[in-house]
Write an enzyme that holds these catalytic residues in place. Structure first.
Site, PDB file in Angstrom:
ATOM      1  N   GLU A 177      33.178  40.814  42.984  1.00 34.33           N
ATOM      2  CA  GLU A 177      32.957  42.109  42.353  1.00 34.33           C
ATOM      3  C   GLU A 177      33.037  42.057  40.831  1.00 34.33           C
ATOM      4  O   GLU A 177      32.453  42.901  40.142  1.00 34.33           O
ATOM      5  CB  GLU A 177      33.953  43.124  42.926  1.00 34.33           C
ATOM      6  CG  GLU A 177      33.660  43.413  44.404  1.00 34.33           C
ATOM      7  CD  GLU A 177      34.728  44.237  45.076  1.00 34.33           C
ATOM      8  OE1 GLU A 177      35.917  44.036  44.759  1.00 34.33           O
ATOM      9  OE2 GLU A 177      34.383  45.075  45.924  1.00 34.33           O
ATOM     10  N   HIS A 185      41.275  37.922  46.660  1.00 38.23           N
ATOM     11  CA  HIS A 185      40.437  38.188  47.823  1.00 38.23           C
ATOM     12  C   HIS A 185      41.256  37.962  49.084  1.00 38.23           C
ATOM     13  O   HIS A 185      42.092  37.053  49.134  1.00 38.23           O
ATOM     14  CB  HIS A 185      39.197  37.273  47.827  1.00 38.23           C
ATOM     15  CG  HIS A 185      38.109  37.746  48.735  1.00 38.23           C
ATOM     16  ND1 HIS A 185      38.099  37.477  50.081  1.00 38.23           N
ATOM     17  CD2 HIS A 185      36.995  38.481  48.486  1.00 38.23           C
ATOM     18  CE1 HIS A 185      37.023  38.016  50.622  1.00 38.23           C
ATOM     19  NE2 HIS A 185      36.346  38.641  49.690  1.00 38.23           N
TER      20      HIS A 185
END
Length: 301
Positions: free
Chosen positions: A241, A188
């Site tokens: 996700e 991320h």
């Protein structure tokens, strides 16, 4: 969902069943259909009302587009009116029924992803809002930023990945990385540890009894270990996700619909940022640094 109005009677034009594209086009069209005022010409209260109307309508558009993709006739309003939450009404408008497990899956996903700072789509919304454009233009532009797979679209790639790796996750991860390919759902740009939203979604997937929980856990464990071994100086932890894909899979969300599902969640965050940008009343105008050829003599050119 305090403040979220019911969608207004509205017939989208020429829905194709491609929900992300339908959502972007129809949201932009609403600016004209509803006669939305420019942000520079309306009050904060009027802007908030416009954003509430748009948010509700955008969720309805996605459900209607998904219904078209399934080849079904529109669901009567009285059926949809029986829903108690945005997620339940969404499913009723799409499928005509709302399985409680599916409602919980979608509701949890939307709550987890409603707002997350200045990401690509949110920044796009703020840039458009900074020009003084109307709320429909800003929201439609934000949807456009989701058309690429690197923002909001990764869940569509996770389920096939989990299934492909199920028999031998160690070999699958090794071959994938050896080929220079990405493992979607890890790393991320902001977090340097596990994404806290991933933890919540993982628990939800377990509570809902997803059959993919165990293979997803196995792949996650192997992927984290191998990424750490290959890139010890980088923190590549599980992001939102990865487990979002498993949760949405519980609700039988097709891969092609995931960007639009993300948009349904993010209308809340986009609305807040548009209002904040309106109050700043300042055009976003980034500067650029020239990196071309240095000064040259006339004879050299």
């Amino acid at each position: 969902e305090p403040g979220m109005p019911e969608p207004e009677p509205h017939e989208p034009v020429n829905l194709t069943g491609n929900a992300p594209s339908d959502l972007q086009a129809e949201t932009a069209r609403l600016s004209s259909v509803w006669g939305l005022g420019k942000l520079v010409d309306i009050s904060d209260e009027e802007a908030r009302e416009d954003l509430g109307r748009l948010s509700a309508q955008m969720m309805a558009i996605v459900a209607q587009s998904a219904r078209v993709a399934d080849g079904g006739a529109p669901i009567p309003d009285e059926v949809v009116a029986g829903g108690e939450t945005a997620a339940e009404r969404f499913l009723l408008r799409w499928r005509g029924e709302a399985d409680p497990a599916h409602v919980k899956a979608i509701d949890t996903y939307w709550i987890c992803t409603a707002e997350h700072g200045l990401n690509a789509s949110t920044f796009t919304a703020r840039i458009v809002a900074s020009t003084g454009a109307d709320c429909g233009a800003a929201m439609s532009a934000a949807v456009g930023a989701l058309s690429g797979p690197l923002h909001g679209g990764a869940p569509a790639h996770v389920i096939p990945m989990i299934d492909a790796a199920a028999d031998d996750p160690e070999r699958w991860v090794r071959e994938r990385l050896d080929a220079g390919k990405r493992i979607m759902g890890f790393g991320h740009r902001v977090y340097r540890a596990e994404d806290p939203r991933a933890r919540l979604l993982k628990r939800t997937a377990e509570e809902l009894g997803s059959p993919r929980v165990e293979p997803a856990k196995a792949l996650e464990e192997v992927a984290l270990a191998e990424l750490q071994r290959r890139k010890p100086d980088r923190v590549l932890a599980t992001n939102v996700e990865y487990w979002a894909a498993v949760v949405l899979d519980v609700a039988n969300i097709p891969a092609a619909l995931t960007p639009a599902m993300f948009a349904c969640a993010r209308v809340a965050g986009w609305s807040a940022h548009i209002l904040e940008q309106k109050r700043s009343a300042r055009l976003i105008r980034p500067s650029a640094r020239y990196v071309g050829p240095a000064a040259r003599s006339l004879s050299s050119v």
